[in-house]
Design a protein around this motif. Sequence first.
Motif, mmCIF file in Angstrom:
data_model
loop_
_atom_site.group_PDB
_atom_site.id
_atom_site.type_symbol
_atom_site.label_atom_id
_atom_site.label_comp_id
_atom_site.label_asym_id
_atom_site.label_seq_id
_atom_site.Cartn_x
_atom_site.Cartn_y
_atom_site.Cartn_z
ATOM 1 N N LEU A 145 0.857 -1.182 0.000
ATOM 2 C CA LEU A 145 0.000 0.000 0.000
ATOM 3 C C LEU A 145 0.893 1.231 0.000
ATOM 4 C CD1 LEU A 145 -2.753 1.458 0.325
ATOM 5 C CD2 LEU A 145 -2.462 1.211 2.804
ATOM 6 N N THR A 146 0.617 2.152 -0.929
ATOM 7 C CA THR A 146 1.357 3.400 -1.022
ATOM 8 C C THR A 146 0.391 4.564 -0.860
ATOM 9 O OG1 THR A 146 3.022 2.447 -2.507
ATOM 10 C CG2 THR A 146 2.841 4.855 -2.449
ATOM 11 N N LEU A 147 0.639 5.428 0.107
ATOM 12 C CA LEU A 147 -0.143 6.634 0.325
ATOM 13 C C LEU A 147 0.762 7.819 0.046
ATOM 14 C CD1 LEU A 147 -1.959 5.656 3.652
ATOM 15 C CD2 LEU A 147 -2.747 5.327 1.304
ATOM 16 N N HIS B 42 4.048 -4.570 2.798
ATOM 17 C CA HIS B 42 4.881 -3.413 2.458
ATOM 18 C C HIS B 42 4.014 -2.159 2.514
ATOM 19 C CE1 HIS B 42 8.221 -1.704 -0.383
ATOM 20 N NE2 HIS B 42 8.034 -0.978 0.696
ATOM 21 N N LEU B 43 4.428 -1.164 3.340
ATOM 22 C CA LEU B 43 3.682 0.086 3.487
ATOM 23 C C LEU B 43 4.618 1.247 3.195
ATOM 24 C CD1 LEU B 43 1.168 1.700 4.337
ATOM 25 C CD2 LEU B 43 1.960 1.531 6.713
ATOM 26 N N VAL B 44 4.175 2.135 2.271
ATOM 27 C CA VAL B 44 4.954 3.310 1.892
ATOM 28 C C VAL B 44 4.131 4.549 2.215
ATOM 29 C CG1 VAL B 44 6.135 4.526 0.027
ATOM 30 C CG2 VAL B 44 6.097 2.020 0.053
ATOM 31 N N LEU B 45 4.693 5.448 3.002
ATOM 32 C CA LEU B 45 4.053 6.712 3.364
ATOM 33 C C LEU B 45 4.940 7.838 2.864
ATOM 34 C CD1 LEU B 45 3.077 5.846 7.057
ATOM 35 C CD2 LEU B 45 1.699 5.545 5.004
ATOM 36 N N LYS B 46 4.402 8.635 1.879
ATOM 37 C CA LYS B 46 5.214 9.690 1.258
ATOM 38 C C LYS B 46 4.442 11.001 1.263
ATOM 39 C CE LYS B 46 7.359 8.697 -2.526
ATOM 40 N NZ LYS B 46 7.632 8.274 -3.919
ATOM 41 N N LYS B 47 5.120 12.052 1.719
ATOM 42 C CA LYS B 47 4.602 13.410 1.622
ATOM 43 C C LYS B 47 3.199 13.546 2.204
ATOM 44 C CE LYS B 47 7.506 14.461 -2.358
ATOM 45 N NZ LYS B 47 7.581 14.949 -3.738
ATOM 46 N N LEU C 69 -0.942 -4.580 11.776
ATOM 47 C CA LEU C 69 -0.013 -4.929 10.697
ATOM 48 C C LEU C 69 1.036 -5.919 11.196
ATOM 49 C CD1 LEU C 69 0.498 -1.389 9.126
ATOM 50 C CD2 LEU C 69 -1.080 -3.186 8.398
ATOM 51 N N ARG C 70 0.581 -7.014 11.718
ATOM 52 C CA ARG C 70 1.489 -8.004 12.291
ATOM 53 C C ARG C 70 2.320 -8.694 11.221
ATOM 54 N NH1 ARG C 70 0.197 -9.213 17.532
ATOM 55 N NH2 ARG C 70 1.336 -11.176 17.362
ATOM 56 N N ASN C 71 1.867 -8.696 9.969
ATOM 57 C CA ASN C 71 2.601 -9.354 8.880
ATOM 58 C C ASN C 71 3.441 -8.379 8.065
ATOM 59 O OD1 ASN C 71 1.454 -11.930 9.469
ATOM 60 N ND2 ASN C 71 -0.424 -11.347 8.398
ATOM 61 N N LEU C 72 3.478 -7.121 8.466
ATOM 62 C CA LEU C 72 4.227 -6.130 7.708
ATOM 63 C C LEU C 72 5.730 -6.395 7.823
ATOM 64 C CD1 LEU C 72 3.587 -3.507 6.055
ATOM 65 C CD2 LEU C 72 4.298 -2.249 8.094
ATOM 66 N N ARG C 73 6.385 -6.453 6.654
ATOM 67 C CA ARG C 73 7.820 -6.719 6.623
ATOM 68 C C ARG C 73 8.647 -5.491 6.239
ATOM 69 N NH1 ARG C 73 5.896 -11.388 3.977
ATOM 70 N NH2 ARG C 73 6.673 -10.601 1.978
ATOM 71 N N SER C 74 8.002 -4.500 5.608
ATOM 72 C CA SER C 74 8.740 -3.317 5.169
ATOM 73 C C SER C 74 7.901 -2.069 5.403
ATOM 74 C CB SER C 74 9.106 -3.438 3.679
ATOM 75 O OG SER C 74 9.723 -2.266 3.220
#
Length: 491
Positions: A93-95, A116-121, A135-140
């Motif tokens: 997920l990219t926000l 995979h979670l991406v938080l930008k700007k 998010l127990r399975n989040l690796r990045s």
Amino acid sequence: MSVVVSLPQAMPVVVSLLVISWMFQSTAGSCPYGYKCHLERNTYVLECDLFDKTQQLKVDDVPAIATHLKIICTYRRPSLTLTLANLPNIQKLTLDHLDLATWDDTMFRGVTNMSHLVLKKLSRKRFDNDSFSGLRNLRSLEIEHLDELKYMHPNMLTPLLSLQSLSFRHVGSVYDALNYTDYGLVIQELHHLKHLRHLDLSHNQLSTLSVSARKALDEIPTVEVDISGNPLLCDCSNTDFVTWIHTTKRKFLNKQHTQCTGKNHTPNLLFYFDHEALMDSCRSPNTRWYLTILLPIGIAFIIIAVLICALYRYRWKCAYCCSRIHVYKMSSGDKVDPVVYERDAFICYSSSDRAWVCNELLKRLEDGHVSTIIHQRDFLPGSVLHDSIIESIDKCRYTILVFSPDFLASDWCKLETHLARSCIITQGRDVIVPIVLREFPNATLSPTFQGILEKSYLKWSDNPDEQPEFWDRDVRTSPMKGCEDVTYEGM
């Protein structure tokens, strides 16, 4: 040449086109109102289109083949409430460029398999301890370009038990957030992330890492750290950090791009400059400072301590000297003939022996025409005691010391003994006549008293048959030797 296709022959082709069109539409899904959407391979992209502000964005119609959901508002930053429905296929997920009005522990419940979670700007000023719940399975986790970020709770990463890669890049106040938050340290709380392999702290405003942060990184043996692109310091104010960089077993990435500012604002490669030379150059001024400040203080302290010990050791002699000086000033320089004495004997004794002195010794001496001075009878009321003692010793030919256990324990008796004994030096004569009134253990004798009693002395006996022998010895002709400190309890 032309080909003519009959209607029956064209029907399969038309049906196939309709089926393909229907499949594409069902794959692409329907866009939320005010957004444009499209599918790029396995990435489903939602882009802001019509409105600057959208109250709620509910994402519940994502193509089944999409594993990456990307929500981006390049030209607008709407304030919205994001709701993610059941999206079991979304792995990333990219926000990007969003202003999330609400962010609670329910936001990620729909993406149970996200890794995979991406938080930008984002217009985000803080992350709380429940910001990443579920998010127990989040690796990045990648957090980038959050210029407005002011606070990150130290336990915000606690739910991410499977996290392997963590990135903080171009984060506004990451120095305060990572090193010195109000409630703790973010990096300090990384020790529970047992699977963490990569930590990217590049391109922030870090000048150092706190002691607690360094200790936490040392507790994760497999993590690789990237601190390049930061305004790091390698001067005397940051020697502990520089020493840690060159001694820790942590592996660092992009060493050739990791610079630090040294003394005189000179740029250096953090991992390749001579840090031992820096330690020496920083240590020398400190040493000079210690020598300049602490050494004189230490010497002065030692001198004062020696003087205090000496004054205590010779306190009675000092008191005698002060008294003699005072008497000399009072006499206005008049010289007294040392051969002329006003009295025969000054008697020093303890107040507990007063009855014997007055009833036996004093009576017998004065009956024998021996003039005496005792403090209870002859000292003027209100006079300075030291001065009166010195004047009495100077006026008399002899000083009689009445030894007893109480005499030896009295500080006043010690002072009088010392003053009497000092006549050996000041006047060249021994004036002491010792009388042992009551027995005492030899162990209680000071060297001064031992020296006095090693010479001849008179010994009183309670046996009436032995007392005549005591009185037969004339005090004025008795052998005498030295004096130290003499006292009167109760004076």
